[in-house]
Design a protein around this motif. Structure first.
Motif, PDB file in Angstrom:
ATOM      1  N   ILE A 171     -44.302   5.716 -38.158  1.00 55.24           N
ATOM      2  CA  ILE A 171     -42.866   5.427 -38.259  1.00 55.24           C
ATOM      3  C   ILE A 171     -42.213   5.866 -36.957  1.00 55.24           C
ATOM      4  CG2 ILE A 171     -40.761   5.791 -39.595  1.00 55.24           C
ATOM      5  CD1 ILE A 171     -42.502   6.719 -41.929  1.00 55.24           C
ATOM      6  N   HIS A 172     -41.296   5.041 -36.449  1.00 56.68           N
ATOM      7  CA  HIS A 172     -40.613   5.429 -35.211  1.00 56.68           C
ATOM      8  C   HIS A 172     -39.274   4.702 -35.071  1.00 56.68           C
ATOM      9  CE1 HIS A 172     -42.313   8.023 -31.938  1.00 56.68           C
ATOM     10  NE2 HIS A 172     -41.083   7.799 -31.483  1.00 56.68           N
TER      11      HIS A 172
ATOM     12  N   MET B  48     -45.921   3.107 -31.547  1.00 58.86           N
ATOM     13  CA  MET B  48     -46.532   1.782 -31.393  1.00 58.86           C
ATOM     14  C   MET B  48     -47.967   1.913 -30.885  1.00 58.86           C
ATOM     15  SD  MET B  48     -43.373  -0.309 -29.664  1.00 58.86           S
ATOM     16  CE  MET B  48     -41.803  -0.532 -30.503  1.00 58.86           C
ATOM     17  N   GLY B  49     -48.177   2.827 -29.939  1.00 57.80           N
ATOM     18  CA  GLY B  49     -49.519   3.011 -29.392  1.00 57.80           C
ATOM     19  C   GLY B  49     -50.496   3.478 -30.447  1.00 57.80           C
ATOM     20  N   ALA B  50     -50.048   4.400 -31.314  1.00 57.61           N
ATOM     21  CA  ALA B  50     -50.925   4.894 -32.375  1.00 57.61           C
ATOM     22  C   ALA B  50     -51.257   3.787 -33.374  1.00 57.61           C
ATOM     23  CB  ALA B  50     -50.265   6.071 -33.086  1.00 57.61           C
TER      24      ALA B  50
ATOM     25  N   MET C 167     -56.503  -1.994 -33.834  1.00 53.31           N
ATOM     26  CA  MET C 167     -57.563  -2.497 -32.952  1.00 53.31           C
ATOM     27  C   MET C 167     -58.921  -1.961 -33.391  1.00 53.31           C
ATOM     28  SD  MET C 167     -56.367  -4.487 -30.453  1.00 53.31           S
ATOM     29  CE  MET C 167     -57.355  -4.295 -28.975  1.00 53.31           C
ATOM     30  N   LYS C 168     -58.901  -0.738 -33.940  1.00 53.75           N
ATOM     31  CA  LYS C 168     -60.144  -0.117 -34.399  1.00 53.75           C
ATOM     32  C   LYS C 168     -60.526  -0.566 -35.811  1.00 53.75           C
ATOM     33  CE  LYS C 168     -62.468   4.351 -34.027  1.00 53.75           C
ATOM     34  NZ  LYS C 168     -63.162   4.414 -35.313  1.00 53.75           N
ATOM     35  N   GLY C 169     -59.633  -1.320 -36.462  1.00 56.77           N
ATOM     36  CA  GLY C 169     -59.927  -1.813 -37.797  1.00 56.77           C
ATOM     37  C   GLY C 169     -59.548  -0.875 -38.917  1.00 56.77           C
ATOM     38  N   ILE C 170     -58.726   0.142 -38.605  1.00 59.74           N
ATOM     39  CA  ILE C 170     -58.287   1.104 -39.620  1.00 59.74           C
ATOM     40  C   ILE C 170     -57.052   0.550 -40.324  1.00 59.74           C
ATOM     41  CG2 ILE C 170     -57.344   3.423 -39.954  1.00 59.74           C
ATOM     42  CD1 ILE C 170     -59.014   4.267 -37.513  1.00 59.74           C
ATOM     43  N   PRO C 171     -56.968   0.611 -41.658  1.00 59.66           N
ATOM     44  CA  PRO C 171     -55.747   0.194 -42.354  1.00 59.66           C
ATOM     45  C   PRO C 171     -54.551   0.987 -41.828  1.00 59.66           C
ATOM     46  CG  PRO C 171     -57.528   0.517 -43.923  1.00 59.66           C
ATOM     47  CD  PRO C 171     -58.020   1.046 -42.609  1.00 59.66           C
ATOM     48  N   ALA C 172     -53.505   0.284 -41.445  1.00 60.97           N
ATOM     49  CA  ALA C 172     -52.347   0.953 -40.854  1.00 60.97           C
ATOM     50  C   ALA C 172     -51.109   0.102 -41.060  1.00 60.97           C
ATOM     51  CB  ALA C 172     -52.566   1.215 -39.363  1.00 60.97           C
ATOM     52  N   GLU C 173     -49.960   0.767 -41.083  1.00 62.88           N
ATOM     53  CA  GLU C 173     -48.669   0.097 -41.094  1.00 62.88           C
ATOM     54  C   GLU C 173     -47.765   0.766 -40.062  1.00 62.88           C
ATOM     55  OE1 GLU C 173     -46.882  -0.058 -44.944  1.00 62.88           O
ATOM     56  OE2 GLU C 173     -48.387  -1.428 -45.772  1.00 62.88           O
ATOM     57  N   LEU C 174     -46.833  -0.023 -39.523  1.00 61.00           N
ATOM     58  CA  LEU C 174     -45.841   0.486 -38.578  1.00 61.00           C
ATOM     59  C   LEU C 174     -44.463   0.183 -39.135  1.00 61.00           C
ATOM     60  CD1 LEU C 174     -44.960   1.601 -35.758  1.00 61.00           C
ATOM     61  CD2 LEU C 174     -45.045  -0.778 -34.949  1.00 61.00           C
ATOM     62  N   LEU C 175     -43.682   1.232 -39.397  1.00 69.35           N
ATOM     63  CA  LEU C 175     -42.287   1.079 -39.790  1.00 69.35           C
ATOM     64  C   LEU C 175     -41.452   1.412 -38.567  1.00 69.35           C
ATOM     65  CD1 LEU C 175     -39.979   0.662 -41.790  1.00 69.35           C
ATOM     66  CD2 LEU C 175     -40.302   3.039 -42.556  1.00 69.35           C
TER      67      LEU C 175
ATOM     68  N   LEU D  38     -35.246   2.456 -47.283  1.00 69.32           N
ATOM     69  CA  LEU D  38     -36.468   1.765 -46.855  1.00 69.32           C
ATOM     70  C   LEU D  38     -37.529   2.779 -46.429  1.00 69.32           C
ATOM     71  CD1 LEU D  38     -38.051  -0.801 -46.103  1.00 69.32           C
ATOM     72  CD2 LEU D  38     -36.921  -0.736 -43.853  1.00 69.32           C
ATOM     73  N   TRP D  39     -37.120   3.828 -45.729  1.00 67.69           N
ATOM     74  CA  TRP D  39     -38.043   4.891 -45.309  1.00 67.69           C
ATOM     75  C   TRP D  39     -38.731   5.498 -46.528  1.00 67.69           C
ATOM     76  CZ3 TRP D  39     -39.380   9.932 -45.904  1.00 67.69           C
ATOM     77  CH2 TRP D  39     -40.054  10.573 -44.875  1.00 67.69           C
ATOM     78  N   GLN D  40     -37.945   5.888 -47.533  1.00 71.31           N
ATOM     79  CA  GLN D  40     -38.521   6.526 -48.711  1.00 71.31           C
ATOM     80  C   GLN D  40     -39.454   5.581 -49.464  1.00 71.31           C
ATOM     81  OE1 GLN D  40     -38.290   9.616 -49.511  1.00 71.31           O
ATOM     82  NE2 GLN D  40     -36.370  10.470 -48.731  1.00 71.31           N
ATOM     83  N   ARG D  41     -39.044   4.347 -49.635  1.00 68.49           N
ATOM     84  CA  ARG D  41     -39.885   3.397 -50.371  1.00 68.49           C
ATOM     85  C   ARG D  41     -41.196   3.135 -49.632  1.00 68.49           C
ATOM     86  NH1 ARG D  41     -35.434  -1.206 -52.236  1.00 68.49           N
ATOM     87  NH2 ARG D  41     -34.199   0.152 -53.608  1.00 68.49           N
ATOM     88  N   THR D  42     -41.118   3.017 -48.317  1.00 65.98           N
ATOM     89  CA  THR D  42     -42.332   2.781 -47.529  1.00 65.98           C
ATOM     90  C   THR D  42     -43.234   4.006 -47.559  1.00 65.98           C
ATOM     91  OG1 THR D  42     -41.058   1.328 -46.074  1.00 65.98           O
ATOM     92  CG2 THR D  42     -43.198   2.066 -45.273  1.00 65.98           C
TER      93      THR D  42
END
Length: 727
Positions: free
Chosen positions: A665-666, A679-681, A687-695, A712-716
């Protein structure tokens, strides 16, 4: 519902509908159905959090009989806030809301010896009677008023205004009015969440029967700010008791010099002669040359002989009631924003400075003079709680309260020795209290005089809070807060969250947060483990300072000790469903643990965390922070062992070890830790194939301030945790 709750709800509904609340409210009474505040569940939700009123200031009348205070309400639907002014008697028996329009009315303070209340509305100073009648506009200041403070005799007022500032960012050509580009010529071209194209200055204006006018700038021509960015306010200025002098806070530096230094001073301005005197440094003091890419810790500016010249933060002056002294909060060393905040008392007649809290090995977070001018009260953190203390002018400190709570403000109650305070805890949002100190802690009387959110909290089931002390890998004792789920069943096993604190020197005390709220985590069925790891105040200076230069050492071992020893041994903790969450340094901690957790955790959440410390060093705006914490620029990392260790252990270097789902989150207006870190993380994880989300929030800074973004922060946040920890 009591009258205050009723009118608050009415005012909020009117605000949501964009109309004047006075059209709906008659004599502070209105019929509001229970559905307007009925939650429908006894578990905390984001909507319940955002429905709460937030008390943000309080001041006792000169006779001590009444207290005026400010409350903020938030509309998720309108995505806005609304601030109102309330009043109560000193016993809390007659709480009333004074302002009922759809406009924001803020910063209430008593004037005319308690006959009137001054406040801000639409950028100007207004006044009203204590019953809310007789509203009068006092000022018509060009460009508006951002803060104010009346002199004790009522004949003058300090006014805070913003002025155009183009010493760092050039003014664009007049024939290009639509140009959005900015040409920066030095550092500190942006701060916290904005580009620095204006600075605040204090003005003094006359108060007459016709209002407020004839203001003049007491720092005219100076390219320095007062109050100081990013969080300073009117508390950084004070009137003398005879109304002839003003003490103010300023860091009189710009550009690169500003970006590497925390050296602010207290200045005394004479309103009759126009003369200004620096109370922290001698008249012949000359700035000491420093290396901008190396920690100030071992530079000449922090040498023993220069410490007498107050090279660190000096802020928030207050004159004693008898006018003989000025007290302020003082940090010893330049470049160290988390140095121990001491209480300095300056003798105006002799110029002597005395530090009166030396026996309290933690921070003075706020203070006030007692009416006798021979002692001061202050608040500070110790063992995970912010309690109230008192010190004599000789430095004799005694504790006044011993609560599992955080006192977050302190001021005179103007009733003998009583103190007005705001207090919160993990289980209670902020309310106002009157404290009557006893000769012993157990004889101190604490009376709550507001119950701002009782109509909401009475409907909620909160998780119980526990303390556990665990051994760290270096053989010391560490305090961990454990918060149990709502409706806790000791026979069940629960998913558990390790909370990683930010700062890195911010205490894990009894705070109430509207984002990192432990009770909403408990309501979602999680056990929370919140350790006071190495690097936090409240356990002595040695413990506090062990974090600097060692971000990936003992403090990371402490996190693992907390989850292994304080949590995993508890019968109700499910060791196969552990998560780690944190913001800022806590977010950095999450990124680091992602590469070093040995499969302890099943998911991670990092909010505004530093990911690549080499990038972070030059990305951040307050360069003193990275200089002190990393010790050197990354291109000089081989100069010291700590700098080498810091950069070589940056989280981005351990992506090969990442194997666990992560939510990043950022805020894109976060200029302290830039959004490229989050964003870099996220990009690396995907890119490494790890499940991830960016808020990502284009319009938020280091925090999340807008109501709909907060929801939205809390729900995510909980959607991610539930996905990986509740399978």
């Amino acid at each position: 519902m009591n009258k205050l709750t009723t009118i608050a709800v009415a005012s909020m509904i009117a605000f949501n509908n964009g109309i004047n609340a006075q059209d709906n409210v008659k004599q502070n009474e209105v019929n509001i159905g229970k559905s307007d505040i009925r939650l429908g569940s006894d578990l905390m939700t984001p909507e319940a959090l955002w429905a709460m009123g937030r008390i943000s200031s309080a001041e006792a009348s000169p006779d001590g009989k009444h207290i005026v205070y400010q409350v903020g309400y938030y509309s998720v639907k309108e995505n806005k806030s609304h601030h109102v002014i309330c009043i109560t008697d000193a016993k809390g028996n007659d709480n009333r809301q004074l302002t009922t329009s759809a406009k924001n009315e803020t910063d209430p303070t008593w004037i005319e010896n308690g006959k009137r209340i001054a406040y801000l509305s639409e950028g100007q100073i207004w006044a009203m009677n204590p019953d809310g009648s007789g509203r009068t506009r006092l000022s018509n200041i060009k460009d508006g008023v951002e803060g104010f403070k009346f002199s004790p005799d009522g004949k003058k007022v300090i006014i805070i205004k913003s002025l155009p500032f183009h010493d760092i960012i050039k003014k664009n050509p007049d024939d290009l009015p639509l140009a959005t580009g900015r040409v920066a010529t030095d550092l500190m071209y942006r701060h916290w969440d904005h580009y620095v194209e204006s600075i605040q200055h204090p003005f003094v204006a006359k108060v007459t029967e016709n209002g407020i006018d004839s203001e003049y700038d007491i720092m005219k021509g100076e390219p320095f700010e007062c109050p100081m960015e990013p969080f300073g306010g009117i508390e950084q200025l004070a009137w003398s008791m005879d109304s002839k002098s003003i003490a103010y806070t300023s860091r009189k530096k710009t550009g690169k010099d500003y970006s590497i230094s925390t050296d602010s001073d207290i200045y005394l301005y004479n309103t009759e002669t126009g003369e200004t005197k620096n109370l922290c440094k001698p008249d012949d003091y000359r700035p000491i040359e420093t290396d901008a890419t190396h920690t100030m810790k071992d530079q000449k500016v922090n040498s023993a002989e220069n410490l007498a010249n107050n090279p660190g933060y000096d802020t928030n002056p207050q004159f004693s009631p008898d006018g003989k002294y000025i007290a302020w909060q003082s940090m010893a060393r330049d470049g160290y924003e988390s140095d121990r905040n001491r209480l300095c008392v300056y003798n105006i007649a002799t110029g002597d400075k005395t530090y009166v809290t030396e026996t309290f090995d933690s921070n003075v977070d706020a203070f006030c003079w007692n009416h006798d001018s021979k002692s001061l009260s202050f608040i500070g953190v110790w063992h995970g709680c912010v309690n109230m203390y008192q010190t004599s002018l000789k430095g004799e400190v005694r504790q006044l309260t011993n609560d599992w709570a955080d006192y977050v403000s302190i001021s005179p109650a103007n009733d003998g020795n009583k103190i007005l305070a705001m207090r919160q805890s993990y289980s209670a949002p902020t309310d106002i209290y009157v404290v009557n100190p006893g000769k012993e802690i157990k004889k101190t009387e604490i009376r709550r005089i507001t119950q701002e959110n009782k109509h909401i909290t009475d409907q909620l089931s909160f998780g119980k809070v526990q303390q556990r002390w665990v051994k760290t890998t270096d053989g010391k004792n560490m305090l961990c807060w454990i918060i149990l789920p709502s409706h806790f069943d000791p026979n069940k096993k629960y998913p558990t969250l390790l909370f990683c604190e930010g700062g890195p020197q911010s205490p894990v005390s009894q705070f109430w947060s509207y984002r990192w709220n432990f009770q909403i985590m408990a309501a979602n069925g999680y056990v929370i483990v919140a350790p006071n790891r190495h690097g936090l105040p409240g356990f002595g200076s040695e413990w506090n300072e062990e974090i600097s230069g060692d971000w990936t050492g003992q403090c990371m071992d402490d996190y693992l000790s907390a989850i292994d020893n304080a949590a995993a041994n508890l019968p109700f903790v499910d060791k196969d469903r552990l998560g780690a969450v944190g913001a800022s340094f806590g977010g950095f901690s999450v990124y680091y643990l992602a590469g070093h957790h040995d499969k302890r955790f099943k998911c991670f959440i990092s909010h505004d965390g530093a990911f690549n410390l080499e990038s972070m060093y030059t990305d951040t705006e307050e360069n003193w922070f990275s200089n002190w914490e990393y010790e050197d620029a990354y291109w000089k990392k081989n100069i010291s062992a700590n700098a080498k260790k810091t950069y070589e252990n940056s989280p981005h270097r351990f992506i090969d070890n990442w194997d666990t789902p992560i939510l990043c989150i950022h805020g894109e207006k976060d200029y302290r830790i830039n959004a490229n870190q989050g964003m870099g993380a996220f990009n690396a994880a995907r890119m490494k194939g790890i499940p991830a989300e960016l808020l990502i929030f284009p319009d938020e800074n280091h925090w999340v301030l807008k109501p709909q973004n907060g929801v939205l922060w809390q729900r995510t946040f909980f959607g991610w945790l539930d996905k990986w920890l509740k399978k």
